[in-house]
Write a protein that holds these residues in place. Structure first.
Motif: not given
Length: 362
Positions: A247-253
């Motif tokens: 799975g892939f997540a947009i980075p928090s920064s």
């Protein structure tokens, strides 16, 4: 490998194939004198006390503490007939989520972890190019808790993470895994409601990401959000069924950068995304293989026009990257910054040319 948008009742969307490998390393030690053995044993015991991993009970307690602290900040979002997830961004009732979760809707029903009664919310702004959006509750309930966001540049492979959201409509669900990789560039596609975004520096995780997790939280054991789960992999060989653990997540920064601009200005004022300033389409060669991007139009005053790129040109390289499709061009641009100087190789009237270009901003 294809990438599935993690939203309920949506079709799968394609992305470029990803390849990776694993290596396992082991070590050994030899015997010395009895005195050396005693000192080594004592040193080993001391080191073990220093770096001993958590026991099962300690790790379980850590999970439970993070879940107790963070889950109240994760909400379920209903946009029309579709369900997704979101994260409470501040105490003013603003919630950050994926642009593909909000879709074309302007109003939403939001259910928090502590209530079964849906609250109403309205759209603040949606930014499909980064697949992020902010909505705002019409009424802020007492006790609403904003999540804490980590510096995603410090995220490391092997970190234990928890994914929180509403997979398949099951609100307040939690799955566990690790950070599998960082710095992935992934493209969504536009079918099935996808935004067509090409997103750089995504966090890859083994935590289960299922339809409905989109817009939720990927959290470290310090109780901080390190990313927003957005995409999950599928395997075409298995009829586009889920490829577990990818799975892939947009980075928090990036989430903080975009959400901060939306909250301050009502829109994105500084995307940080490089642009060539063209409208293009994929072209094929005589064997019907993708062979480049034909320039349909150039933006007035944009990077391409300033470099002398014209409608009818076919772009085949950006810097050292081969360009065969619109997606490959988007991925090459995702690795650049506005203001970067690079080269564009193109074909014009049957002859190849190379021009220098200073990239603009999307």
């Amino acid at each position: 490998m294809d990438i599935a948008r993690t939203r309920v009742f949506r079709l799968l969307v394609p992305v470029a194939a990803l390849c990776f490998s694993l290596a396992l390393v082991s070590g050994c030690s030899g015997e010395g004198s009895s005195g050396q053995q005693e000192r080594s044993t004592a040193q080993a015991a001391q080191a073990a006390q220093t770096v001993a991993p958590m026991s099962g009970n300690d790790l379980q307690s850590a999970y439970q503490k993070v879940i107790k602290n963070v889950l109240p900040s994760v909400v379920q979002i209903q946009a029309g007939s579709d369900l997704g997830s979101g994260i409470v961004y501040d105490d003013k009732g603003r919630i950050v989520t994926n642009a593909h979760v909000v879709g074309d809707s302007k109003t939403f029903k939001v259910t928090t972890a502590n209530s079964e009664d849906a609250l109403t919310a309205g759209l603040v702004y949606s930014y499909p190019d980064q697949d992020l959006a902010v909505i705002k509750l019409d009424r802020v309930p007492s006790g609403l808790k904003a999540a804490a966001f980590a510096d995603s540049s410090k995220v490391a492979v092997g970190q234990i993470v928890l994914a929180m959201g509403s997979p398949l409509g099951l609100s307040s669900s939690v799955t566990q895994g690790i950070v599998s990789a960082t710095g992935r560039t992934v493209s969504e596609g536009r079918t099935g409601g996808g935004t067509g975004a090409t997103i750089a520096n995504m966090v890859q995780t083994s935590a289960a990401i299922n339809p409905g997790n989109s817009g939720g939280a990927l959290v470290n054991l310090d109780g901080q959000v390190i990313g927003i789960p957005t995409l999950a992999a599928t395997d075409p060989a298995l009829g586009n069924s889920a490829a577990p653990g990818i799975g892939f997540a947009i980075p928090s920064s990036m989430v903080k950068t975009i959400a901060g601009q939306i909250i301050k200005s009502g829109k994105v004022t500084d995307s940080g995304r490089a642009a060539l300033g063209i409208t293009g389409r994929t072209v094929v060669d005589g064997s019907y293989r993708a062979a480049g991007v034909a320039v349909v139009a150039v933006k007035s005053g944009g990077a391409a026009q300033k470099a002398g790129i014209r409608p009818g040109d076919v772009i085949t390289e950006l810097g050292d990257a081969d360009i065969t499709t619109i997606t490959s061009l988007s991925e090459a641009l995702a690795a650049q910054q506005p203001g970067d100087r690079t080269s564009v190789t193109l074909t014009r009237n049957g002859s190849q040319q190379k021009v220098d270009v200073t990239l603009g901003e999307q």
